[in-house]
Design a protein around this motif. Structure first.
Motif, PDB file in Angstrom:
ATOM      1  N   GLU A   1       0.923  -1.239   0.143  1.00  0.00           N
ATOM      2  CA  GLU A   1       0.014  -0.003  -0.029  1.00  0.00           C
ATOM      3  C   GLU A   1       0.880   1.252   0.120  1.00  0.00           C
ATOM      4  OE1 GLU A   1      -4.144  -0.588   0.088  1.00  0.00           O
ATOM      5  OE2 GLU A   1      -2.555  -1.800  -0.862  1.00  0.00           O
ATOM      6  N   SER A   2       1.990   1.092   0.618  1.00  0.00           N
ATOM      7  CA  SER A   2       2.991   2.349   0.706  1.00  0.00           C
ATOM      8  C   SER A   2       3.320   2.726  -0.786  1.00  0.00           C
ATOM      9  CB  SER A   2       4.245   2.081   1.560  1.00  0.00           C
ATOM     10  OG  SER A   2       4.853   0.971   1.158  1.00  0.00           O
ATOM     11  N   SER A   3       3.486   1.798  -1.695  1.00  0.00           N
ATOM     12  CA  SER A   3       3.454   2.323  -3.196  1.00  0.00           C
ATOM     13  C   SER A   3       2.420   2.580  -3.732  1.00  0.00           C
ATOM     14  CB  SER A   3       4.049   0.883  -3.826  1.00  0.00           C
ATOM     15  OG  SER A   3       4.531   1.010  -5.291  1.00  0.00           O
ATOM     16  N   TYR A   4       0.903   1.966  -3.824  1.00  0.00           N
ATOM     17  CA  TYR A   4       0.063   1.980  -4.489  1.00  0.00           C
ATOM     18  C   TYR A   4      -1.015   2.952  -4.039  1.00  0.00           C
ATOM     19  CZ  TYR A   4       1.049  -2.567  -6.678  1.00  0.00           C
ATOM     20  OH  TYR A   4       1.618  -3.712  -7.071  1.00  0.00           O
ATOM     21  N   LYS A   5      -1.089   3.336  -2.740  1.00  0.00           N
ATOM     22  CA  LYS A   5      -2.194   4.213  -2.191  1.00  0.00           C
ATOM     23  C   LYS A   5      -1.707   5.724  -2.348  1.00  0.00           C
ATOM     24  CE  LYS A   5      -5.150   4.073   0.872  1.00  0.00           C
ATOM     25  NZ  LYS A   5      -6.025   3.954   2.274  1.00  0.00           N
ATOM     26  N   VAL A   6      -2.346   6.443  -3.030  1.00  0.00           N
ATOM     27  CA  VAL A   6      -1.899   7.742  -3.272  1.00  0.00           C
ATOM     28  C   VAL A   6      -2.872   9.050  -2.845  1.00  0.00           C
ATOM     29  CG1 VAL A   6      -0.451   7.083  -5.431  1.00  0.00           C
ATOM     30  CG2 VAL A   6      -2.892   7.834  -5.650  1.00  0.00           C
ATOM     31  N   PRO A   7      -2.338  10.134  -2.756  1.00  0.00           N
ATOM     32  CA  PRO A   7      -3.422  11.259  -2.259  1.00  0.00           C
ATOM     33  C   PRO A   7      -3.985  11.683  -3.751  1.00  0.00           C
ATOM     34  CG  PRO A   7      -1.178  12.161  -2.512  1.00  0.00           C
ATOM     35  CD  PRO A   7      -1.016  10.662  -2.514  1.00  0.00           C
ATOM     36  N   LEU A   8      -5.330  11.830  -3.531  1.00  0.00           N
ATOM     37  CA  LEU A   8      -5.989  12.194  -4.752  1.00  0.00           C
ATOM     38  C   LEU A   8      -7.179  13.017  -4.254  1.00  0.00           C
ATOM     39  CD1 LEU A   8      -7.033  12.383  -7.681  1.00  0.00           C
ATOM     40  CD2 LEU A   8      -8.315  10.339  -7.113  1.00  0.00           C
ATOM     41  N   VAL A   9      -7.141  14.446  -4.321  1.00  0.00           N
ATOM     42  CA  VAL A   9      -8.135  15.503  -4.431  1.00  0.00           C
ATOM     43  C   VAL A   9      -8.560  16.183  -5.530  1.00  0.00           C
ATOM     44  CG1 VAL A   9      -8.184  17.670  -3.087  1.00  0.00           C
ATOM     45  CG2 VAL A   9      -6.924  16.132  -1.920  1.00  0.00           C
ATOM     46  N   VAL A  10      -9.869  15.988  -5.411  1.00  0.00           N
ATOM     47  CA  VAL A  10     -10.459  16.795  -6.705  1.00  0.00           C
ATOM     48  C   VAL A  10     -11.446  17.938  -6.410  1.00  0.00           C
ATOM     49  CG1 VAL A  10     -12.018  16.390  -8.560  1.00  0.00           C
ATOM     50  CG2 VAL A  10     -10.612  14.621  -7.940  1.00  0.00           C
ATOM     51  N   TYR A  11     -10.973  19.138  -6.669  1.00  0.00           N
ATOM     52  CA  TYR A  11     -11.904  20.228  -6.284  1.00  0.00           C
ATOM     53  C   TYR A  11     -12.866  20.605  -7.418  1.00  0.00           C
ATOM     54  CZ  TYR A  11     -13.577  25.175  -5.558  1.00  0.00           C
ATOM     55  OH  TYR A  11     -14.169  26.201  -5.362  1.00  0.00           O
ATOM     56  N   ILE A  12     -13.855  20.620  -7.121  1.00  0.00           N
ATOM     57  CA  ILE A  12     -15.286  21.077  -8.179  1.00  0.00           C
ATOM     58  C   ILE A  12     -15.792  22.334  -7.864  1.00  0.00           C
ATOM     59  CG2 ILE A  12     -17.245  19.963  -9.212  1.00  0.00           C
ATOM     60  CD1 ILE A  12     -16.357  17.275  -8.486  1.00  0.00           C
ATOM     61  N   PRO A  13     -15.667  23.238  -8.668  1.00  0.00           N
ATOM     62  CA  PRO A  13     -16.509  24.389  -8.352  1.00  0.00           C
ATOM     63  C   PRO A  13     -18.117  24.369  -8.348  1.00  0.00           C
ATOM     64  CG  PRO A  13     -14.625  24.773 -10.258  1.00  0.00           C
ATOM     65  CD  PRO A  13     -15.211  23.279  -9.910  1.00  0.00           C
ATOM     66  N   PRO A  14     -18.754  25.375  -7.308  1.00  0.00           N
ATOM     67  CA  PRO A  14     -20.109  25.308  -7.124  1.00  0.00           C
ATOM     68  C   PRO A  14     -20.614  24.948  -8.364  1.00  0.00           C
ATOM     69  CG  PRO A  14     -19.123  26.824  -5.612  1.00  0.00           C
ATOM     70  CD  PRO A  14     -17.923  26.416  -6.609  1.00  0.00           C
ATOM     71  N   LYS A  15     -20.398  25.681  -9.491  1.00  0.00           N
ATOM     72  CA  LYS A  15     -20.994  25.682 -10.685  1.00  0.00           C
ATOM     73  C   LYS A  15     -21.105  24.490 -11.427  1.00  0.00           C
ATOM     74  CE  LYS A  15     -20.432  27.659 -15.366  1.00  0.00           C
ATOM     75  NZ  LYS A  15     -19.755  28.614 -16.329  1.00  0.00           N
ATOM     76  N   TRP A  16     -20.175  23.404 -10.946  1.00  0.00           N
ATOM     77  CA  TRP A  16     -20.203  22.233 -11.483  1.00  0.00           C
ATOM     78  C   TRP A  16     -20.343  21.144 -10.607  1.00  0.00           C
ATOM     79  CZ3 TRP A  16     -20.498  22.261 -16.663  1.00  0.00           C
ATOM     80  CH2 TRP A  16     -20.049  23.228 -17.266  1.00  0.00           C
TER      81      TRP A  16
END
Length: 659
Positions: free
Chosen positions: A273-288
């Protein structure tokens, strides 16, 4: 000029049908000089290198601070179960760019370009739909196809701010930051490094993850890497400010993620998991935000890199091609959540070490198809990190004080099973615990089905992959090719028994090289376990007569555990251009490997050449045998010290930028 209304009337294409054709690329975004305006979100990927999720403060790191990404996570989607699928940059990116697991197209061998089908890169579909697509600038797709052809711009100047982007044209833009890449740590020594304590990253007090031993070199590398993670946070802020200045922020969906796990040993390149698990953040503006079914904040839904292409297409209003394996997790076509995340590994530098993994979030199953190869086989690039050099020194000088220190050198199980709820860093293998038998069998069967459902070509030899004149993917998908035979031979390595010897000897005579290879591997497993004391003459013949060095070398390895060790030594004495099997042998402290003087002399001669990876591997064998201190692995000490000093002193710039 034909007006759109007239065109649709004459062509009997109306309303949403025309929109569909435009989005799918069946029609251009401009018809007869008239631009079709359809508002769609911009999509920006800010990617960085070699960073595990636990190394960011929004994922729980108690010391390192990433306030910009934390803020986007708090106001966006923070995925707690994001998987890179591949453990290194090129197979991870191969998965991303195709929407398919990289082994499907044989794109899983890190930094080996193979012949693949054409037109398998998804940005071309975005361009067909009217998006302006840029990449600044890493491709790294392991294919002999033109990696840049699918982009409008692909260079260190590529940007969504390009004058080539038309007014109001939506963009899909990728920027990749190298501030955290492992190369910044490959100094071989610690001299000249900054005082990381001044940035609240004191190596002496940093909490280390439990899968590594507590060595000062590991602590220093960890602090150095976390400094880069904090720099990435500042880099992300450059783009936030630019989008706001250009009045694009409210119309842009931002993805922030690392290409795979972190730089600490047993991270990048390995099947944990120390190789496969990654940070993933997705910011979606209010419009979308109507394009997401998920609430703002932390989300435990399974997502993976194989899902990124279908997701971007879905956000742009397109359905992914049926050839893609991924599942969209945003946009119009977000319908199905995945139950499992899958990982794959192909090679550790020159070593072929195919491994497949599956997790349901709590439990993790790992299948190692060549089980006698331990984790810590030489990667000449990664071993330039002081962490790896001094972990080797600790182990080979018998100074390990706990099992964690020894595990990467002695692990030879075919199957591993972990309860991630109590053991997130995968230290305690529970394969022998009968209370987990049902869950183990479930994951084992699911993984077996997965490699078949995805047409996994991870069994292919290096010689097959290097064949520029043939597309192996096309070969295996022609009638008559027996994929199932390869899968069964690979899977047999976990359960092979003496009763299988006649069957395996018969398979040694196959005309198919992969069939011969996997038969040899199974015999090697038996030999290593003491179940092949008398070597079959067919195995000796394979070693002596095979024109494929990968097959011959593995045959010689197996014979070292039989009554034909001397014959194997003769092979090694005359084939020192390939030392991979000798390195594996030299790590087995139970073998009592006493190499003949003529082999040792040739290894020493290779070691002093100081020219290439073969020379480094020769020195690594000497390290393993106790003839050379681990810190002397790279030779030419004066040059190594000077080069390392430059790395230790320099801080990487925050590039690329959007302008």
């Amino acid at each position: 000029m034909v007006k759109i209304k007239e065109f649709t009337k004459k062509s009997k294409i109306k309303g949403k049908d025309l929109t569909f054709l435009l989005l799918s690329g069946a029609l251009p975004a401009t018809l007869f000089g008239t631009e079709i305006k359809q508002e769609r979100p911009n999509i920006l990927w800010l990617t960085f290198e070699d960073t595990s999720d636990y190394e960011l403060s929004c994922y729980g790191h108690p010391v390192n601070k990433t306030p910009v990404i934390d803020g986007l996570a708090e106001n966006g989607l923070q995925f707690m179960n994001a998987y890179s699928n591949g453990p290194q940059s090129s197979p991870s990116r191969s998965t991303i760019i195709t929407g398919c697991y990289a082994p499907t197209y044989m794109m899983d061998w890190h930094r080996l370009e193979v012949t693949t089908p054409q037109n398998i890169y998804f940005p071309q579909l975005m361009r067909n739909a009217g998006y302006f697509c840029t990449n600044n600038q890493k491709t790294d797709y392991n294919s002999r196809n033109n990696d840049k052809a699918c982009w409008d711009e692909c260079s260190n100047n590529a940007t969504y701010n390009s004058p080539a982007r038309k007014k109001d044209q939506p963009f899909f833009a990728v920027f990749n930051c190298m501030a955290t890449h492992m190369s910044r740590l490959t100094s071989t020594h610690l001299e000249g490094r900054r005082n990381f304590a001044e940035e609240n990253l004191d190596p002496a007090t940093l909490p280390l993850p439990p899968h590594v031993p507590d060595l000062k070199e590991i602590r220093s590398d960890y602090a150095f890497h976390l400094e880069g993670v904090s720099d990435v946070d500042k880099w992300v802020n450059i783009f936030i400010n630019d989008l706001k200045e250009k009045k694009l922020f409210d119309n842009t969906i931002i993805f922030i993620f690392s290409d795979h796990g972190g730089c600490l040993p047993r991270g990048k390149g390995f099947s944990y998991e120390s190789s496969y698990k990654v940070p993933l953040v997705v910011y979606i503006p209010p419009k979308w935000q109507h394009l997401s079914k998920m609430p703002i904040g932390k989300n435990h839904r399974f997502v993976a890199f194989v899902d990124l292409a279908p997701t971007v297409l879905s956000l742009a209003g397109m359905k992914a091609p049926k050839s893609m394996h991924g599942l969209p997790f945003l946009g119009k076509y977000d319908t199905t959540e995945r139950k499992y995340n899958y990982g794959f590994t192909c090679n550790q530098a020159s070593h072929y070490t195919p491994i497949r993994t599956i997790t349901d979030g709590r439990f993790k199953y790992i299948r190692r198809y060549i089980p006698y190869k331990p984790d810590n086989l030489l990667n000449a690039f990664q071993w330039r990190m002081p962490s790896n050099l001094y972990w080797d020194k600790t182990y080979f000088e018998d100074k390990c004080s706990n099992p964690v220190c020894e595990l990467p050198y002695v692990r030879n199980e075919a199957e591993l099973f972990y309860d991630l709820s109590t053991d997130p860093f995968e230290i305690n293998n529970l394969m022998g615990d009968t209370k987990y038998a049902e869950k183990i069998n479930e994951l084992r069967m699911e993984l077996s089905a997965h490699i078949r459902n995805t047409g996994d070509l991870g069994f292919a030899l290096l010689s097959t992959r290097r064949d520029r004149d043939k597309c192996f993917y096309d070969i295996v998908h022609t009638p008559g090719y027996d994929l199932e035979e390869k899968y069964r031979l690979m899977e047999l390595t976990a359960t092979v028994a003496p009763k299988d010897i006649p069957f395996l000897i018969k398979k040694l005579n196959s005309r198919d090289p992969e069939t011969r290879f996997w038969s040899v591997i199974n015999l090697g497993v038996l030999a290593k376990g003491g179940n092949l004391p008398t070597a079959p003459i067919e195995l000796v013949r394979i070693m002596q007569q095979s024109n494929d060095s990968q097959i011959a070398s593995e045959s010689a390895y197996a014979l070292c555990y039989t009554d034909k060790r001397n014959e194997a030594f003769e092979y090694f004495a005359t084939h020192t251009q390939n030392l991979t099997s000798l390195e594996v042998l030299s790590m087995d402290k139970n073998l009592n490997l006493i190499l003949p003087d003529k082999i040792k002399e040739k290894i020493r001669n290779k070691a002093i050449e100081n020219k290439n990876e073969t020379s480094i591997m020769a020195r690594k064998i000497l390290v393993n045998l106790g003839e050379l201190p681990a810190e002397k692995l790279y030779g030419n000490e004066e040059k190594e010290f000077a080069d390392g000093l430059k790395l230790n002193k320099n801080r990487r710039p925050l590039v690329p930028t959007p302008n």
